[in-house]
Design an enzyme around this catalytic site. Structure first.
Site, mmCIF file in Angstrom:
data_model
loop_
_atom_site.group_PDB
_atom_site.id
_atom_site.type_symbol
_atom_site.label_atom_id
_atom_site.label_comp_id
_atom_site.label_asym_id
_atom_site.label_seq_id
_atom_site.Cartn_x
_atom_site.Cartn_y
_atom_site.Cartn_z
ATOM 1 N N GLN A 196 12.535 34.832 10.760
ATOM 2 C CA GLN A 196 12.650 36.007 11.620
ATOM 3 C C GLN A 196 14.135 36.283 11.804
ATOM 4 O O GLN A 196 14.808 35.638 12.606
ATOM 5 C CB GLN A 196 11.925 35.765 12.937
ATOM 6 C CG GLN A 196 10.439 35.443 12.749
ATOM 7 C CD GLN A 196 9.628 36.627 12.244
ATOM 8 O OE1 GLN A 196 9.581 37.683 12.868
ATOM 9 N NE2 GLN A 196 8.990 36.474 11.089
ATOM 10 N N GLY A 237 5.573 41.293 20.941
ATOM 11 C CA GLY A 237 5.703 40.778 19.571
ATOM 12 C C GLY A 237 6.909 41.334 18.842
ATOM 13 O O GLY A 237 7.595 42.247 19.317
ATOM 14 N N HIS A 238 7.132 40.813 17.644
ATOM 15 C CA HIS A 238 8.302 41.227 16.868
ATOM 16 C C HIS A 238 8.230 42.700 16.469
ATOM 17 O O HIS A 238 7.173 43.228 16.184
ATOM 18 C CB HIS A 238 8.534 40.364 15.633
ATOM 19 C CG HIS A 238 7.332 40.090 14.779
ATOM 20 N ND1 HIS A 238 7.406 39.271 13.685
ATOM 21 C CD2 HIS A 238 6.044 40.475 14.872
ATOM 22 C CE1 HIS A 238 6.212 39.196 13.134
ATOM 23 N NE2 HIS A 238 5.374 39.902 13.824
ATOM 24 N N ASN A 239 9.409 43.311 16.498
ATOM 25 C CA ASN A 239 9.584 44.705 16.076
ATOM 26 C C ASN A 239 8.872 45.712 16.987
ATOM 27 O O ASN A 239 8.726 46.873 16.606
ATOM 28 C CB ASN A 239 9.125 44.896 14.623
ATOM 29 C CG ASN A 239 10.005 44.116 13.645
ATOM 30 O OD1 ASN A 239 9.794 42.932 13.418
ATOM 31 N ND2 ASN A 239 11.021 44.778 13.130
#
Lengths: 344, 344, 344
Positions: A196, A237-239
């Site tokens: 990540q 969460g990511h993004n």
């Protein structure tokens, strides 16, 4: 702080005084608990009896009430009350420079003055901290993380490497910003970690609750837009990309790449399936599951997410599903009997 | 790290090069952001326009595309990309022995070399730490907890007494492993604590997200099997037993004695009622509630949990419950009217 | 601890011994794992085969069983087992005064003797800690927080300023007590923080799980009543008021001003919409959403919350919604055809 009077507070909130503007006010309180030096707000006429019995010296009201206390007439009593409460209880900022001797500060950290850094805090290399910022005990700011001015980190907040906070950002205890997004590739049944490599940007005036987690992006940025407020135990969460002036109540979760517009409100226990967009000015009720794009502003709620007006009826039917099935069975039975009748 | 070329990376992932294998590659990126020294992946033909516009020097592709960039043809572009990304960004391990002077290490701890232990970390008596392991700042490893080789604990992880981690286990910030299971006996209306005397075993290559909690067993072990991956804010109750190669997305919760097979996937916000078994190769969609055993492999989702194909229809009906009720009412009305007609 | 025999343990739990009361017992265990010096419980006749095969030296039973082991006949085997397990494994309390040299104690803190304070703990000004209390490593007790006697705080617990804990309160790792409630006023589309001026009161004998968050009240108190037990990852909003002897399983959330009576049980993943009251002796099943007052004692479950007996049928119907719709369509089709028939 200089002496506060009804008059000075009315000026602060743009209100009109009915009564003695020289009355000294020392704090805010609830109508039920207030004493003579305190100011309260009266939401509407329904609370007039409580207002009459209240010991409060002054009342914030929307229109003049038939009560004895001094009144300050304002357009929005709730906002005016918040302004006065913040005046008496401002968010803490560092006025004098103080670094607790037990804190561990890397020599390569860049720390403006004044800041306050609490006991046992760990500030790694190349961290930047702007003036006025308060870092409470036990926080860990990993390498290269950056904080603007007048931020407030409560105890034991963790910022992963490279995470960036704007100005006046408040983060409550135990929250983690910048942990790895949940990204793996399946390699013949085994999970391969997708590193990540992105980061997190928390913009100006954001407040984040306790034990919330915000993952770094796979590539690029996870972003919380300016003035947005997140409550406790929220998973971002990511993004994910949240716009400005959002408010998300506690115990909610947003899967990767949830894109939220501006002025989006989510009540508690809202969950998003991720890889979807929510338009500006959407309000989502509690216990909702967002499965797809929400393209129009308005009020939504439910699982599956529906217009709010519709969900009330759906919930009512869910509550009466047993009777609904009985009716249906009755009809089916009638039909079968009438069928038999015909065939006889 | 020696120079990486398209050729050396193709060798790493077992791919065929189309173009110049000597091209130097310095990192991975997204198609939209990539520069000439970077390699990207193209999931399928749908992305061909993005691939053509991309500045990437090299592309991982499933079949040769009509683009200018050097291509590496592989069977699984996602897995190949992960392998190359991990090659450029390996999970950190301790290469040199370093214990921060502020860390508090009990003399009775058994610590191999090399390890890295961050500032303010607390390592209690009889803790064992294998070589290559990195313990970031502020972690607390209680008495007798054991970590294998090459583990990575992000800041402020807590291991309770006796908890055991295998090799290459990664735990993100704020997670708690080994807290007491929720066990009480009712003694005439008052709760008596059932001491939680078991422990937790986290097997090799497990990764655990941020602020997740895994309770110790009442007696025996709570276990997370090898290579399983758990995301943020997950609650694993006492005596849960997860097999190998599971993946559980964030904001999920598993009540006590949930027994999961191997290769079980749970999307975000999955909840298990506990005291149940889930077979190997079960995939559970988001926002599901597992109420009972899941005996057959396959795709499931919903509340109550159903086969995935069926749940799509159920969700569609939930969305149209209002219309369904109206139709039913219409039929009941007709019947009543026709009943009246007959009786007249 | 002096030698324990079947006889002394029987006395502890008010049981009748069948067999040799002089048999020494060194601990508790599960029927499957027990050795000759250990005592187990047999829930009912269903477990008689396990009891016969067990290596246990003594058994807690509800009525005499046809087995070889020494038996202790008690009214409630589960409660008796808990009492004996607690006898062997009491909740830790400070017997000798010990403050780790790395802990940071403000000179203005008031600390009784004996207490135990772990490494890296931070105790701020005017904190009060009662005798017998154990504070594990890395806890942060902010200004003016107060703890009674014999409390146990696991690592990295945070108490915000002014939070008050009674006696024998246990808090597991990573929990945060006293963070700001989620309160903002909208000021023409922008959020104004409502300062959270209240506090939190945790009464005697409460136990709180790991990474749980309990917010301070806006004004007044958020309260967890005596002997109540909360599990991991629970969010308790501002101004919630929980009565005595409640039990709330993990991954649950209570919006602000949820007022719970006494002896309320909530299974895992219970969510409350807030501003509502739950009566004494209400038991709520898992995955429930409490939307309004629950006025009568009894068993409830579901979304929307229903009487338990009813919810079983509702869930069954949800599972068969597809068939229900098909039947309805069949009826509608029949009606349309018969309508056509008539008009022809």
């Amino acid at each position: 702080m200089s002496k506060n009077t009804v008059g000075s507070l009315a000026e602060l909130v743009g209100g009109q005084v009915q009564g003695d503007p020289a009355l000294e006010i020392t704090g805010v309180n609830d109508l039920r608990l207030a004493k003579s030096g305190e100011i309260c707000f009266v939401r509407d006429q329904k609370y007039i009896e409580l207002a009459r019995k209240s010991g409060a010296g002054a009342l914030l009201v929307h229109e003049t009430l038939d009560v004895e206390a001094v009144q300050v007439v304002v357009k929005d009593v709730h906002a005016a009350f918040a302004k006065i409460a913040l005046h008496f209880h401002p968010v803490p900022r560092a006025e004098e420079h103080f670094i607790h001797p037990s804190a561990e500060i890397d020599p390569a950290a860049v720390i403006d003055q004044p800041v306050q850094i609490g006991a046992m805090a760990v500030i790694e290399a190349n961290v930047q901290i702007g003036a006025g910022t308060v870092i409470r005990s036990g926080c860990v700011l990993a390498e290269g993380s950056r904080l603007g001015t007048d931020c407030l980190l409560y105890p034991r907040v963790v910022l992963y490497a490279g995470v960036q906070l704007g100005n006046r950002v408040v983060v409550h205890a135990g929250s983690v910003i910048g942990s790895d997004g949940f990204g793996y590739a399946s390699d013949e049944g085994r999970w391969l970690k997708l590193p990540q490599l992105g980061s997190v940007l928390i913009e100006d005036d954001v407040e984040i609750g306790a034990n919330t987690t915000i993952d770094r992006a796979t590539l690029g940025l996870t972003r919380i837009g300016p003035r947005s407020k997140l409550d406790n135990l929220i998973h971002v969460g990511h993004n994910c990309d949240f716009g400005a002036d959002n408010a998300v109540a506690g115990f909610s979760a947003f899967s990767g790449s949830t894109i939220m517009g501006n002025r989006v409100n989510c009540a508690g226990h809202t969950v998003s399936a991720g890889h979807l967009k929510v338009a500006d000015d959407v309000r989502i009720g509690g216990n909702s599951v967002i499965y797809g794009d929400v393209e129009e502003p308005g009020d939504y709620i439910g699982y599956p997410l529906q217009k709010k007006s519709r969900w009330g009826r759906t919930l009512h039917i869910l509550n009466r599903l047993v009777e609904m099935q009985e009716k249906l069975r009755g009809l089916v039975r009638d039909k079968e009997e009438s069928g038999k009748g015909k065939s006889e």
